[in-house]
Design a protein around this motif. Structure first.
Motif, short mmCIF file in Angstrom:
data_model
loop_
_atom_site.label_atom_id
_atom_site.label_comp_id
_atom_site.label_asym_id
_atom_site.label_seq_id
_atom_site.Cartn_x
_atom_site.Cartn_y
_atom_site.Cartn_z
N GLY A 27 0.86 -1.18 0.00
CA GLY A 27 0.00 0.00 0.00
C GLY A 27 0.89 1.23 0.00
N THR A 52 -0.66 -6.37 -0.23
CA THR A 52 -1.43 -7.49 -0.78
C THR A 52 -0.44 -8.56 -1.23
OG1 THR A 52 -3.12 -5.98 -1.57
CG2 THR A 52 -3.07 -8.18 -2.59
N TRP A 96 -14.39 -6.72 -6.82
CA TRP A 96 -12.97 -6.90 -6.47
C TRP A 96 -12.18 -7.47 -7.64
CZ3 TRP A 96 -11.08 -11.80 -6.99
CH2 TRP A 96 -11.99 -12.87 -6.88
N TYR A 99 -10.20 -5.25 -10.49
CA TYR A 99 -8.83 -4.71 -10.37
C TYR A 99 -7.83 -5.61 -11.11
CZ TYR A 99 -11.03 -1.45 -7.22
OH TYR A 99 -11.86 -0.48 -6.71
N SER A 123 -4.76 -9.51 1.81
CA SER A 123 -4.16 -8.20 2.07
C SER A 123 -4.34 -7.81 3.53
CB SER A 123 -4.87 -7.17 1.18
OG SER A 123 -4.34 -5.89 1.41
N ARG A 127 -9.30 -1.85 3.68
CA ARG A 127 -9.96 -1.29 2.48
C ARG A 127 -10.68 0.01 2.81
NH1 ARG A 127 -10.08 -6.56 1.70
NH2 ARG A 127 -11.73 -6.89 3.22
N GLY A 128 -10.64 0.94 1.85
CA GLY A 128 -11.35 2.21 2.03
C GLY A 128 -10.75 3.09 3.10
N SER A 129 -9.46 2.88 3.40
CA SER A 129 -8.84 3.64 4.49
C SER A 129 -7.86 4.67 3.97
CB SER A 129 -8.10 2.67 5.41
OG SER A 129 -7.03 2.09 4.69
N SER A 133 -5.41 0.24 -1.12
CA SER A 133 -5.54 -1.21 -1.25
C SER A 133 -5.80 -1.59 -2.71
CB SER A 133 -6.64 -1.75 -0.34
OG SER A 133 -7.86 -1.13 -0.63
N SER A 134 -6.51 -0.76 -3.46
CA SER A 134 -6.80 -1.16 -4.85
C SER A 134 -5.56 -1.05 -5.73
CB SER A 134 -7.97 -0.37 -5.43
OG SER A 134 -7.96 0.95 -5.01
N ARG A 219 -14.76 4.68 7.09
CA ARG A 219 -14.46 4.16 5.76
C ARG A 219 -15.08 5.03 4.68
NH1 ARG A 219 -10.92 2.74 7.69
NH2 ARG A 219 -10.31 0.72 8.47
N LYS A 221 -15.60 5.65 0.18
CA LYS A 221 -15.56 5.00 -1.13
C LYS A 221 -15.17 6.06 -2.14
CE LYS A 221 -17.95 1.11 -2.96
NZ LYS A 221 -18.04 1.25 -4.35
#
Ligand code: GLA
Length: 392
Positions: A27, A52, A96, A99, A123, A127-129, A133-134, A219, A221
């Motif tokens: 990340g 990840t 998911w 990606y 991972s 997520r969403g932090s 992560s993506s 979180r 998006k």
């Protein structure tokens, strides 16, 4: 069990033998230059030691079977279904899976083969932090396909293709920063990227300074309209300012002096958004020589200014991020603290003197929990290398 072991174990359980390869995609955290990548500005992120992990092997049946071990979901797709975002049974690809499939799509369009694989990934990046992560998934798959396809691309080029996947395939209009940091990270270094020329270099992190990430637990998006609205405001500002400053292409081309002179021409909200960007680009340019000279306290002050600007001008902060940053800034040993990433929730980044870091983490968690009535997660992290094959 850690994410690496979980990816390997999940692979072995699902496919009946050990994986041929293991890859890691970190990340990222950004220390300065926020919301400027899509304005051709300068960013100073680092890849981090949360990542990840992907365990994989070539598959011989032309089908890519991927197991998202963390949610125990599986998809199977073939080259034929990728462009239409279809799984092999004709159903739409799970979110998911877009990606990795998007990464394959962008690599294929650029002329690189993405041979079918069996893979399992896991991972420990929440997520969403705001810790990308993506992008870590895109970049770990880019190195996996590079290994299976027998071709090589510079990390920055894989980052550009990852951004294309995210923009055009996943449908999120992010800039280049996240994929860049996840691809190009270097252990114990900050990265400096010129988002216009894509030239980049390394900057030192003093040995007695720790990067601390504090997760508010809120979180977000990125596909929500807030990010796109701000991008639009920046474009609107460029259009209006170009009437007086012909030839400007992005807010990068507007200096603070010209901006102050012409700001009255912009509608109120557009002016606030553009002011953040113009001043943030100026701040990051001022910060570079400070980092090079090891003046970390001054650099930290600039991080604090950045937080205020994101809060008051760009308006991407939330109460929890403000509480977390304010407490951090008041604690001994803290050089600078601010929200990191897109905002709207997620994490703060803090530079903290190494000998104060344990006490800092404890006090920050306590203070946040009593004021925000939520649990804080604090990670003391290390700047890390970018995505790579670690075994195989
Ligand atoms: C998200 C985007 C990046 C960047 C940051 C804000 O992380 O993916 O491209 O715009 O927000 O700096």
């Amino acid at each position: 069990m850690d994410s690496r072991s979980f990816a390997i174990e999940s692979f072995t359980r699902r496919f009946g033998k050990a994986p041929a390869y293991i890859a890691v995609g970190p990340g990222r955290v950004n220390t300065l230059g926020e919301h400027v990548d899509y304005n051709d500005g300068f960013v100073l992120p680092a890849a981090i030691d949360r990542a990840t992990w992907l365990a994989f092997s070539p598959s011989n049946d032309g089908q890519t079977t991927l197991l998202a071990a963390d949610f125990n979901e599986e998809v199977i797709f073939t080259d034929a279904g990728i462009a239409g975002k279809f799984a092999i049974d004709g159903s739409p690809l799970a979110e998911w899976a877009r990606y990795p499939a998007g990464m394959a799509w962008a690599l294929n369009l650029d002329g690189h083969e993405t041979p079918a694989m069996h893979g399992a990934f896991s991972s420990n990046i929440p997520r969403g932090s705001g810790l990308s992560s993506s992008a870590s998934i895109e970049m770990v798959f880019s190195v996996a396909w590079s290994a299976l396809g027998g071709w090589e691309l510079p990390a920055i080029k894989r980052a550009v293709l990852g951004q294309k996947a995210e923009n055009q395939y996943v449908g999120v209009s992010c800039g280049i920063m996240d994929q860049f940091a996840c691809a190009c990270g270097v252990e114990d270094r900050l990265l400096l990227l010129d988002c216009r020329s894509l030239e980049w270099q390394l900057l030192p992190i003093p040995e007695d300074i720790a990067i601390v990430i504090a997760d508010t637990g809120v979180r977000r998006k990125l596909t929500t309209s807030g990010y796109n609205e701000r991008r639009q405001a920046c474009e609107d500002a460029v259009k209006i300012l170009a009437e007086d400053l012909p030839g400007i292409k992005a807010l990068r081309d507007v200096n603070v002096e010209d901006f102050n002179r012409l700001a009255h021409r912009l509608p109120g909200l557009v002016e606030k958004r553009a002011r953040h960007v113009v001043e943030e680009i100026e701040r990051s340019q001022r910060a570079i020589p400070l980092l090079q000279a090891g003046h970390i306290a001054e650099f930290g002050q600039i991080m604090n200014d950045c937080h205020r600007s994101l809060r008051d001008l760009y308006e991407v902060s939330v109460d929890e991020l403000n509480i977390m940053s304010e407490i951090a800034q008041s604690l001994p040993g803290c050089m600078g603290a601010r929200l990191t990433g897109a905002g709207f929730g997620g994490c703060t980044v803090n530079l903290v003197q190494m000998d104060a870091v344990d006490e800092f983490a404890a006090q920050l968690a306590l203070g946040y929990e009593s004021k925000a009535k939520r649990k804080a997660e604090i990670y003391i992290c290390r700047a890390s290398d970018g995505a790579s094959i670690v075994s195989g």
